[in-house]
Design a protein around this motif. Structure first.
Motif, PDB file in Angstrom:
ATOM      1  N   ILE A  74       0.854  -1.193   0.000  1.00 53.00           N
ATOM      2  CA  ILE A  74       0.000   0.000   0.000  1.00 53.00           C
ATOM      3  C   ILE A  74       0.886   1.238   0.000  1.00 53.00           C
ATOM      4  O   ILE A  74       1.821   1.346   0.797  1.00 53.00           O
ATOM      5  CB  ILE A  74      -0.918   0.014   1.238  1.00 53.00           C
ATOM      6  CG1 ILE A  74      -1.836  -1.203   1.232  1.00 53.00           C
ATOM      7  CG2 ILE A  74      -1.733   1.297   1.299  1.00 53.00           C
ATOM      8  CD1 ILE A  74      -2.609  -1.376   2.519  1.00 53.00           C
ATOM      9  N   CYS A  75       0.565   2.178  -0.863  1.00 46.57           N
ATOM     10  CA  CYS A  75       1.322   3.430  -0.941  1.00 46.57           C
ATOM     11  C   CYS A  75       1.029   4.317   0.279  1.00 46.57           C
ATOM     12  O   CYS A  75      -0.021   4.207   0.905  1.00 46.57           O
ATOM     13  CB  CYS A  75       0.932   4.207  -2.193  1.00 46.57           C
ATOM     14  SG  CYS A  75       1.422   3.447  -3.739  1.00 46.57           S
ATOM     15  N   ALA A  76       1.938   5.227   0.550  1.00 46.88           N
ATOM     16  CA  ALA A  76       1.756   6.179   1.653  1.00 46.88           C
ATOM     17  C   ALA A  76       0.498   7.017   1.457  1.00 46.88           C
ATOM     18  O   ALA A  76      -0.238   7.285   2.414  1.00 46.88           O
ATOM     19  CB  ALA A  76       2.975   7.087   1.757  1.00 46.88           C
ATOM     20  N   GLU A  77       0.250   7.424   0.213  1.00 47.26           N
ATOM     21  CA  GLU A  77      -0.919   8.269  -0.041  1.00 47.26           C
ATOM     22  C   GLU A  77      -2.208   7.512   0.261  1.00 47.26           C
ATOM     23  O   GLU A  77      -3.136   8.059   0.858  1.00 47.26           O
ATOM     24  CB  GLU A  77      -0.924   8.745  -1.505  1.00 47.26           C
ATOM     25  CG  GLU A  77       0.255   9.621  -1.875  1.00 47.26           C
ATOM     26  CD  GLU A  77       1.438   8.821  -2.425  1.00 47.26           C
ATOM     27  OE1 GLU A  77       1.651   7.674  -1.979  1.00 47.26           O
ATOM     28  OE2 GLU A  77       2.146   9.357  -3.291  1.00 47.26           O
ATOM     29  N   GLN A  78      -2.262   6.241  -0.155  1.00 49.70           N
ATOM     30  CA  GLN A  78      -3.473   5.438   0.103  1.00 49.70           C
ATOM     31  C   GLN A  78      -3.661   5.235   1.599  1.00 49.70           C
ATOM     32  O   GLN A  78      -4.787   5.278   2.108  1.00 49.70           O
ATOM     33  CB  GLN A  78      -3.354   4.074  -0.598  1.00 49.70           C
ATOM     34  CG  GLN A  78      -3.288   4.159  -2.097  1.00 49.70           C
ATOM     35  CD  GLN A  78      -4.659   4.236  -2.753  1.00 49.70           C
ATOM     36  OE1 GLN A  78      -5.677   4.471  -2.098  1.00 49.70           O
ATOM     37  NE2 GLN A  78      -4.695   4.060  -4.045  1.00 49.70           N
TER      38      GLN A  78
ATOM     39  N   PRO B 165       3.094  11.470  -6.402  1.00 49.00           N
ATOM     40  CA  PRO B 165       2.232  10.288  -6.273  1.00 49.00           C
ATOM     41  C   PRO B 165       2.255   9.426  -7.543  1.00 49.00           C
ATOM     42  O   PRO B 165       2.308   9.959  -8.656  1.00 49.00           O
ATOM     43  CB  PRO B 165       0.837  10.883  -6.051  1.00 49.00           C
ATOM     44  CG  PRO B 165       1.087  12.249  -5.499  1.00 49.00           C
ATOM     45  CD  PRO B 165       2.349  12.717  -6.186  1.00 49.00           C
ATOM     46  N   CYS B 166       2.204   8.108  -7.366  1.00 50.10           N
ATOM     47  CA  CYS B 166       2.147   7.188  -8.506  1.00 50.10           C
ATOM     48  C   CYS B 166       0.796   7.322  -9.209  1.00 50.10           C
ATOM     49  O   CYS B 166      -0.116   7.997  -8.718  1.00 50.10           O
ATOM     50  CB  CYS B 166       2.377   5.747  -8.044  1.00 50.10           C
ATOM     51  SG  CYS B 166       0.954   4.995  -7.223  1.00 50.10           S
ATOM     52  N   GLY B 167       0.654   6.668 -10.319  1.00 49.83           N
ATOM     53  CA  GLY B 167      -0.588   6.757 -11.094  1.00 49.83           C
ATOM     54  C   GLY B 167      -1.810   6.315 -10.315  1.00 49.83           C
ATOM     55  O   GLY B 167      -2.864   6.941 -10.383  1.00 49.83           O
ATOM     56  N   GLY B 168      -1.674   5.217  -9.567  1.00 50.96           N
ATOM     57  CA  GLY B 168      -2.803   4.727  -8.782  1.00 50.96           C
ATOM     58  C   GLY B 168      -3.235   5.723  -7.723  1.00 50.96           C
ATOM     59  O   GLY B 168      -4.430   5.928  -7.481  1.00 50.96           O
ATOM     60  N   CYS B 169      -2.267   6.336  -7.080  1.00 51.85           N
ATOM     61  CA  CYS B 169      -2.593   7.325  -6.046  1.00 51.85           C
ATOM     62  C   CYS B 169      -3.178   8.584  -6.651  1.00 51.85           C
ATOM     63  O   CYS B 169      -4.033   9.238  -6.057  1.00 51.85           O
ATOM     64  CB  CYS B 169      -1.363   7.645  -5.208  1.00 51.85           C
ATOM     65  SG  CYS B 169      -0.907   6.272  -4.127  1.00 51.85           S
ATOM     66  N   ARG B 170      -2.732   8.939  -7.853  1.00 47.86           N
ATOM     67  CA  ARG B 170      -3.341  10.089  -8.526  1.00 47.86           C
ATOM     68  C   ARG B 170      -4.827   9.817  -8.765  1.00 47.86           C
ATOM     69  O   ARG B 170      -5.672  10.692  -8.607  1.00 47.86           O
ATOM     70  CB  ARG B 170      -2.612  10.384  -9.845  1.00 47.86           C
ATOM     71  CG  ARG B 170      -1.188  10.866  -9.612  1.00 47.86           C
ATOM     72  CD  ARG B 170      -0.433  11.112 -10.890  1.00 47.86           C
ATOM     73  NE  ARG B 170       0.993  11.275 -10.578  1.00 47.86           N
ATOM     74  CZ  ARG B 170       1.876  11.831 -11.373  1.00 47.86           C
ATOM     75  NH1 ARG B 170       1.523  12.291 -12.560  1.00 47.86           N
ATOM     76  NH2 ARG B 170       3.133  11.927 -10.998  1.00 47.86           N
TER      77      ARG B 170
HETATM   78 ZN   LIG Z   1       0.938   5.286  -5.021  1.00 46.98          ZN
END
Ligand SMILES: [Zn+2]
Length: 147
Positions: A52-56, A94-99
């Protein structure tokens, strides 16, 4: 909170990441329209794709604290832990998913979200908006015709 304080918070959050596989620690602070702040960090897993990304992570905390539709801005910082805290010279966006996840929040609120991306050492940063980082993105506004 000032940009510098939020970057410090994101850098501190990154040091709490669980990133034994990549060694790349990312922290994220999310600020509400009323100035409330929550944070999160990346959380990796032995089954790599489940990380899981930090943004998520921070968005989940934001939903519980004040709601996705109340997000005004986020601050992201990423790098590697060093002797003097988080290190790294390149701002981390942010990565694409987090965007995509941030666009969801922006469309829910009806206003753009500011993205402040900082380097691990906190010295370099860039300022964007989610609609700038994900132009013509797909979100709740595109599902208005669905029943
Ligand atoms: Zn991300």
């Amino acid at each position: 909170m000032t940009d510098e304080e939020l970057i410090a918070l994101a850098r501190a959050a990154a040091l709490k990441a669980y990133a034994p596989y990549s060694g790349f620690h990312v922290g994220c602070a999310v600020v509400s329209t009323r100035g409330e702040v929550v944070s999160g960090a990346n959380l990796e897993n032995a089954c790599y794709r489940l990380g899981i990304c930090a943004e998520q992570s921070a968005l989940a905390a934001a939903q519980h604290a004040f709601g996705l539709d109340q997000i005004a801005r986020i601050v992201v910082a990423g790098g590697t832990p060093g002797a003097h805290g988080l290190a790294g010279q390149q701002p981390v966006t942010p990565c694409g998913g987090c965007r995509q996840a941030l666009l969801e929040a922006a469309q829910l609120s009806g206003h753009d979200i500011e993205i402040l991306s900082a380097s691990g050492d906190g010295r370099a940063m860039r300022r964007d908006t989610i609609r700038g980082l994900l132009p013509h993105g797909f979100g709740p506004e595109d599902l208005k015709d669905a029943d």
